[in-house]
Design an enzyme around this catalytic site. Sequence first.
Site, PDB file in Angstrom:
ATOM      1  N   ASP A 115       0.801  -1.223   0.000  1.00  0.00           N
ATOM      2  CA  ASP A 115       0.000   0.000   0.000  1.00  0.00           C
ATOM      3  C   ASP A 115       0.830   1.267   0.000  1.00  0.00           C
ATOM      4  O   ASP A 115       2.018   1.265   0.323  1.00  0.00           O
ATOM      5  CB  ASP A 115      -0.970   0.007   1.190  1.00  0.00           C
ATOM      6  CG  ASP A 115      -0.242  -0.067   2.524  1.00  0.00           C
ATOM      7  OD1 ASP A 115       0.747  -0.828   2.639  1.00  0.00           O
ATOM      8  OD2 ASP A 115      -0.659   0.617   3.478  1.00  0.00           O
ATOM      9  N   GLU A 140      -0.599  -1.914   5.213  1.00  0.00           N
ATOM     10  CA  GLU A 140       0.306  -1.784   6.361  1.00  0.00           C
ATOM     11  C   GLU A 140       0.203  -0.410   6.992  1.00  0.00           C
ATOM     12  O   GLU A 140       0.219  -0.270   8.209  1.00  0.00           O
ATOM     13  CB  GLU A 140       1.756  -2.065   5.938  1.00  0.00           C
ATOM     14  CG  GLU A 140       2.745  -2.096   7.095  1.00  0.00           C
ATOM     15  CD  GLU A 140       3.172  -0.714   7.583  1.00  0.00           C
ATOM     16  OE1 GLU A 140       3.309  -0.542   8.820  1.00  0.00           O
ATOM     17  OE2 GLU A 140       3.350   0.199   6.758  1.00  0.00           O
ATOM     18  N   GLU A 141       0.130   0.627   6.150  1.00  0.00           N
ATOM     19  CA  GLU A 141       0.097   1.984   6.691  1.00  0.00           C
ATOM     20  C   GLU A 141      -1.151   2.210   7.547  1.00  0.00           C
ATOM     21  O   GLU A 141      -1.086   2.877   8.574  1.00  0.00           O
ATOM     22  CB  GLU A 141       0.133   3.006   5.545  1.00  0.00           C
ATOM     23  CG  GLU A 141       1.422   2.987   4.722  1.00  0.00           C
ATOM     24  CD  GLU A 141       2.635   3.486   5.490  1.00  0.00           C
ATOM     25  OE1 GLU A 141       2.466   3.965   6.633  1.00  0.00           O
ATOM     26  OE2 GLU A 141       3.752   3.376   4.958  1.00  0.00           O
ATOM     27  N   ARG A 173      18.661  -6.772  14.285  1.00  0.00           N
ATOM     28  CA  ARG A 173      18.912  -6.987  15.706  1.00  0.00           C
ATOM     29  C   ARG A 173      17.913  -8.007  16.247  1.00  0.00           C
ATOM     30  O   ARG A 173      16.807  -8.155  15.714  1.00  0.00           O
ATOM     31  CB  ARG A 173      18.810  -5.680  16.490  1.00  0.00           C
ATOM     32  CG  ARG A 173      17.394  -5.155  16.642  1.00  0.00           C
ATOM     33  CD  ARG A 173      17.336  -3.750  17.248  1.00  0.00           C
ATOM     34  NE  ARG A 173      18.115  -3.582  18.441  1.00  0.00           N
ATOM     35  CZ  ARG A 173      17.697  -3.900  19.667  1.00  0.00           C
ATOM     36  NH1 ARG A 173      16.508  -4.448  19.843  1.00  0.00           N
ATOM     37  NH2 ARG A 173      18.468  -3.694  20.720  1.00  0.00           N
ATOM     38  N   HIS A 208       7.789   9.050   4.202  1.00  0.00           N
ATOM     39  CA  HIS A 208       6.548   9.826   4.299  1.00  0.00           C
ATOM     40  C   HIS A 208       6.740  11.279   3.875  1.00  0.00           C
ATOM     41  O   HIS A 208       5.843  12.099   4.062  1.00  0.00           O
ATOM     42  CB  HIS A 208       5.947   9.761   5.722  1.00  0.00           C
ATOM     43  CG  HIS A 208       5.485   8.384   6.108  1.00  0.00           C
ATOM     44  ND1 HIS A 208       4.456   8.160   7.005  1.00  0.00           N
ATOM     45  CD2 HIS A 208       5.891   7.146   5.713  1.00  0.00           C
ATOM     46  CE1 HIS A 208       4.270   6.857   7.152  1.00  0.00           C
ATOM     47  NE2 HIS A 208       5.148   6.225   6.371  1.00  0.00           N
TER      48      HIS A 208
END
Length: 403
Positions: free
Chosen positions: A91, A149-150, A189, A376
């Site tokens: 998206d 996802e956003e 990580r 963004h």
Amino acid sequence: MFSTLPTTNLDRWSQIRLDIRTLQPQLVEWRRHLHQFPELGFQEEITAEFIAKKLREWGIEHQTGIAKTGIVATIAGKNGGKVFAIRADMDALPIQEENEVSYRSQHEGIMHACGHDGHSAIALGIAFYLSQHREDFNGTVKIIFQPAEESPGGAKPLIEAGILKNPDVDAIIGLHLWNSLPLGTIGVRSGALMAASELFSCTIFGKGGHGAIPHQTIDAVVISAQIVMALQTIVSRNISPLESAVVTVGELHAGTAKNAIADTACLTGTIRYFNPDLGLFLPQRLEEIIAGICRTYGATYDLDYTRLYPPTINDSKIADLVRSVAFEVLETPVGVVPECQTMASEDMSYFLKEVPGCYFFLGSANSEKGLAYPHHHPRFDFDESVLCLGVEMFARCVEKFCC
């Protein structure tokens, strides 16, 4: 079979196998096509059809229409064995693009300003590569093309639709192109990589009146100002300095006239943290502060609290797998950033709560080419030469896990 498209010199990627380096022009073409036709969450119909068409052309088994626009491709290796999943989001964002490029967004007010077009291109690349090299790995690989996802979040509905079952996924990985890291570095990580994202909205109800006669009022502006300042003490005085958390008030609206005391005020904000143990404490402390201040001034309140995404927490063994691959692929160990973290959030977190997995950052910024704007931003873009590196990372992770 594939078209030719001029692209960045790939000399820096000497460890990438020839078959993947050869894919680079097509990866760029796919990415630029997706960039031109961005779509918001659960509206990725053009994107999903483009992806499904490629999978059909390559004879890859896949399901479409999962959680509206999601797609899952399944690729079997030479023998049975483990099931490994790769996740990519599709998206875009409601942002007007300001880049003057040939592949600029053709959808007004919508833009791939976070790199999801690159994620989908990389996922297509690994799907094609694995379909042509089934003899190089055992087991089964599921490639998940995820919507939304956003916002409002597509991972959870996909999981609820059963995509991690039949066959059951043993481990999952995903990557995020990351303009906070220079081109070719990899941030990986164990433990928390990205923060939880939670939202709050609070309306303060006071008593309005004349600005010159304040004793007859309950000033919602004064009360909300007290709340904003007091909320800052949650992190500074209620949480260990060895922990990380953020409480941000992003909006405050009150009043309609210069000489009138507002009877209501509305403030909204976000809370972020890595440690899941803070998930109960933070909203509780937030409301305690709001309730206490309102009670002091004789006001009332209405609080709405929303848990958006949990922290993105990597499994140590899968993180070690990704890290070992990164050291193989990158030219020097300096290219691996071991303690990379951000208070941004990701709904990859839902997948990682279900099965062991690792989400990692793939450095994509190139300041020399002006490709270093943050995610963004209306001028966000990334160095496309990193696309084949993403495919190589995925390929080696599959081969190591499914050996």
